[in-house]
Scaffold this motif. Structure first.
Motif, PDB file in Angstrom:
ATOM      1  N   ARG A 111      39.464  -1.356  -9.397  1.00 56.96           N
ATOM      2  CA  ARG A 111      40.085  -1.335  -7.987  1.00 56.96           C
ATOM      3  C   ARG A 111      41.593  -1.223  -8.766  1.00 56.96           C
ATOM      4  O   ARG A 111      42.470  -0.166  -7.658  1.00 56.96           O
ATOM      5  CB  ARG A 111      39.874  -2.780  -7.531  1.00 56.96           C
ATOM      6  CG  ARG A 111      39.036  -2.000  -6.187  1.00 56.96           C
ATOM      7  CD  ARG A 111      39.063  -4.013  -5.257  1.00 56.96           C
ATOM      8  NE  ARG A 111      39.803  -5.175  -6.284  1.00 56.96           N
ATOM      9  CZ  ARG A 111      38.691  -5.692  -6.185  1.00 56.96           C
ATOM     10  NH1 ARG A 111      36.996  -5.766  -5.660  1.00 56.96           N
ATOM     11  NH2 ARG A 111      38.622  -6.879  -7.033  1.00 56.96           N
ATOM     12  N   THR A 112      42.128  -1.252  -9.857  1.00 55.72           N
ATOM     13  CA  THR A 112      43.287  -1.696 -10.377  1.00 55.72           C
ATOM     14  C   THR A 112      43.829   0.413 -11.185  1.00 55.72           C
ATOM     15  O   THR A 112      44.807   0.500 -10.749  1.00 55.72           O
ATOM     16  CB  THR A 112      43.509  -2.219 -11.668  1.00 55.72           C
ATOM     17  OG1 THR A 112      43.450  -3.588 -11.081  1.00 55.72           O
ATOM     18  CG2 THR A 112      44.928  -2.602 -12.390  1.00 55.72           C
ATOM     19  N   PHE A 113      42.523   0.787 -11.638  1.00 55.52           N
ATOM     20  CA  PHE A 113      42.528   2.123 -11.785  1.00 55.52           C
ATOM     21  C   PHE A 113      43.009   2.665 -10.603  1.00 55.52           C
ATOM     22  O   PHE A 113      43.497   3.805 -10.456  1.00 55.52           O
ATOM     23  CB  PHE A 113      41.677   2.189 -12.441  1.00 55.52           C
ATOM     24  CG  PHE A 113      41.862   2.231 -14.468  1.00 55.52           C
ATOM     25  CD1 PHE A 113      42.468   2.979 -14.339  1.00 55.52           C
ATOM     26  CD2 PHE A 113      40.979   1.436 -14.673  1.00 55.52           C
ATOM     27  CE1 PHE A 113      42.356   3.042 -16.893  1.00 55.52           C
ATOM     28  CE2 PHE A 113      40.942   1.059 -15.971  1.00 55.52           C
ATOM     29  CZ  PHE A 113      41.776   2.301 -16.931  1.00 55.52           C
ATOM     30  N   ASP A 114      42.394   2.739  -9.154  1.00 54.02           N
ATOM     31  CA  ASP A 114      42.611   3.110  -8.165  1.00 54.02           C
ATOM     32  C   ASP A 114      43.629   3.295  -7.845  1.00 54.02           C
ATOM     33  O   ASP A 114      44.452   4.432  -7.649  1.00 54.02           O
ATOM     34  CB  ASP A 114      41.223   3.102  -7.204  1.00 54.02           C
ATOM     35  CG  ASP A 114      40.771   3.891  -6.533  1.00 54.02           C
ATOM     36  OD1 ASP A 114      41.500   5.255  -6.253  1.00 54.02           O
ATOM     37  OD2 ASP A 114      41.412   3.831  -5.358  1.00 54.02           O
ATOM     38  N   SER A 115      44.135   2.317  -8.237  1.00 55.22           N
ATOM     39  CA  SER A 115      45.544   2.190  -7.869  1.00 55.22           C
ATOM     40  C   SER A 115      46.685   2.889  -8.123  1.00 55.22           C
ATOM     41  O   SER A 115      47.820   3.124  -7.612  1.00 55.22           O
ATOM     42  CB  SER A 115      46.196   0.850  -7.404  1.00 55.22           C
ATOM     43  OG  SER A 115      47.027   0.394  -7.203  1.00 55.22           O
ATOM     44  N   LEU A 116      46.688   2.713  -9.197  1.00 57.38           N
ATOM     45  CA  LEU A 116      47.459   3.759 -10.426  1.00 57.38           C
ATOM     46  C   LEU A 116      47.276   5.114 -10.465  1.00 57.38           C
ATOM     47  O   LEU A 116      48.661   5.599 -10.054  1.00 57.38           O
ATOM     48  CB  LEU A 116      46.962   3.311 -11.700  1.00 57.38           C
ATOM     49  CG  LEU A 116      47.424   1.444 -12.181  1.00 57.38           C
ATOM     50  CD1 LEU A 116      47.100   1.484 -13.449  1.00 57.38           C
ATOM     51  CD2 LEU A 116      48.929   1.531 -12.284  1.00 57.38           C
ATOM     52  N   ARG A 117      46.000   5.225  -9.288  1.00 57.13           N
ATOM     53  CA  ARG A 117      45.571   6.874  -9.537  1.00 57.13           C
ATOM     54  C   ARG A 117      46.369   7.407  -7.938  1.00 57.13           C
ATOM     55  O   ARG A 117      47.609   8.491  -8.461  1.00 57.13           O
ATOM     56  CB  ARG A 117      44.102   7.604  -9.511  1.00 57.13           C
ATOM     57  CG  ARG A 117      44.341   8.839  -9.110  1.00 57.13           C
ATOM     58  CD  ARG A 117      42.499   8.388  -8.895  1.00 57.13           C
ATOM     59  NE  ARG A 117      41.969   8.026  -7.359  1.00 57.13           N
ATOM     60  CZ  ARG A 117      42.295   7.954  -6.545  1.00 57.13           C
ATOM     61  NH1 ARG A 117      42.767   9.565  -6.355  1.00 57.13           N
ATOM     62  NH2 ARG A 117      42.057   7.189  -5.801  1.00 57.13           N
ATOM     63  N   LYS A 118      45.784   6.328  -7.212  1.00 56.89           N
ATOM     64  CA  LYS A 118      47.250   6.768  -5.331  1.00 56.89           C
ATOM     65  C   LYS A 118      48.573   7.299  -6.145  1.00 56.89           C
ATOM     66  O   LYS A 118      49.094   7.421  -5.333  1.00 56.89           O
ATOM     67  CB  LYS A 118      46.521   5.432  -4.891  1.00 56.89           C
ATOM     68  CG  LYS A 118      44.734   5.684  -4.495  1.00 56.89           C
ATOM     69  CD  LYS A 118      44.425   4.603  -3.355  1.00 56.89           C
ATOM     70  CE  LYS A 118      42.842   4.707  -3.246  1.00 56.89           C
ATOM     71  NZ  LYS A 118      42.935   3.437  -2.396  1.00 56.89           N
ATOM     72  N   ASP A 119      48.826   5.881  -6.683  1.00 58.30           N
ATOM     73  CA  ASP A 119      50.451   6.237  -7.057  1.00 58.30           C
ATOM     74  C   ASP A 119      50.871   6.977  -8.053  1.00 58.30           C
ATOM     75  O   ASP A 119      52.003   6.495  -7.990  1.00 58.30           O
ATOM     76  CB  ASP A 119      51.042   4.684  -8.114  1.00 58.30           C
ATOM     77  CG  ASP A 119      51.072   3.418  -6.886  1.00 58.30           C
ATOM     78  OD1 ASP A 119      50.459   4.033  -5.787  1.00 58.30           O
ATOM     79  OD2 ASP A 119      51.097   2.766  -7.519  1.00 58.30           O
ATOM     80  N   GLY A 120      50.316   7.975  -8.259  1.00 57.69           N
ATOM     81  CA  GLY A 120      50.092   9.317  -9.196  1.00 57.69           C
ATOM     82  C   GLY A 120      50.751   8.889 -10.892  1.00 57.69           C
ATOM     83  O   GLY A 120      51.172   9.615 -10.780  1.00 57.69           O
TER      84      GLY A 120
END
Length: 220
Positions: free
Chosen positions: A184-193
């Motif tokens: 989930r944290t990786f996905d959040s960093l991905r969504k934040d660019g």
């Protein structure tokens, strides 16, 4: 692990520690490949190591079989100072993240000479005090700071050429979190660019923001 010969820069480094009396025959240049252990928990510390280049991570095993990240070494640091003073076994694991080059002084044969060197012992005392302070801070980081902060620091220290491709199951264990929360944290960093998903891991898209969020934690 392979051996080499001392350079002028390395000899100057020894002089800084008050160890100019140690000659080529006393000091070895040791090279560790990525993934090799500089020291292993529960095993004797063969050399007092002075790190010259490369990156490594320090972690310890706990009774339930899991591991916890303690710190990173980047280009410098001393390993074996605790074992030199206690004549004990290694208390932590230190594993190379890149090729690592160290100067190594055999503890078994040179331990007494090292401990009788007042200049070096003064340095060791200061170094151990700083290491104790940093370990306490890193312990607080592991308990109190959010996973994102700790993960960003871990990514910065372990990525190569902008690519992070560590085993995520092991990363979750080292950071003391669940695999699901890590994703989930990786996905959040991905969504934040900040990161971009790739076949072999994650590419760093915004290194500046990643560094801001990491806040330079886990370093020694």
């Amino acid at each position: 692990m392979s051996n080499g010969s001392l350079t002028v820069t390395m000899k100057n480094e020894l002089q800084k520690y008050g160890l100019s009396e140690f000659e080529d025959g006393d000091v070895r240049v040791l090279k560790f490949e990525k993934g090799q252990y500089l020291c292993r928990e529960g095993f004797p510390m063969e050399y007092l190591l002075f790190m010259i280049s490369g990156k490594a991570k320090a972690f310890m095993n706990v009774s339930n079989g899991k591991s916890l990240l303690l710190a990173f070494y980047a280009k410098s640091g001393i390993l074996g100072d605790i074992e030199l003073m206690t004549d004990g076994m290694c208390t932590t694991n230190v594993q190379a993240l890149t090729e690592v080059t160290c100067m190594g002084i055999p503890i078994k044969h040179c331990g007494e000479r090292l401990r009788s060197n007042v200049t070096f012992m003064n340095f060791v005392g200061t170094h151990l005090a700083r290491k104790l302070d940093r370990c306490a801070r890193n312990g607080a980081i592991n308990i109190l700071l959010p996973l994102e902060t700790r993960l960003c620091s871990y990514i910065l220290m372990t990525s190569e050429d902008g690519l992070f491709n560590e085993n995520l199951t092991e990363v979750a264990e080292l950071l003391g979190t669940s695999y699901r929360h890590l994703l989930r944290t990786f996905d959040s960093l991905r969504k934040d660019g900040i990161l971009e998903k790739a076949a072999r891991g994650y590419f760093i898209k915004d290194g500046i923001e990643l560094q801001i969020r990491a806040q330079d934690f886990y370093s020694v």
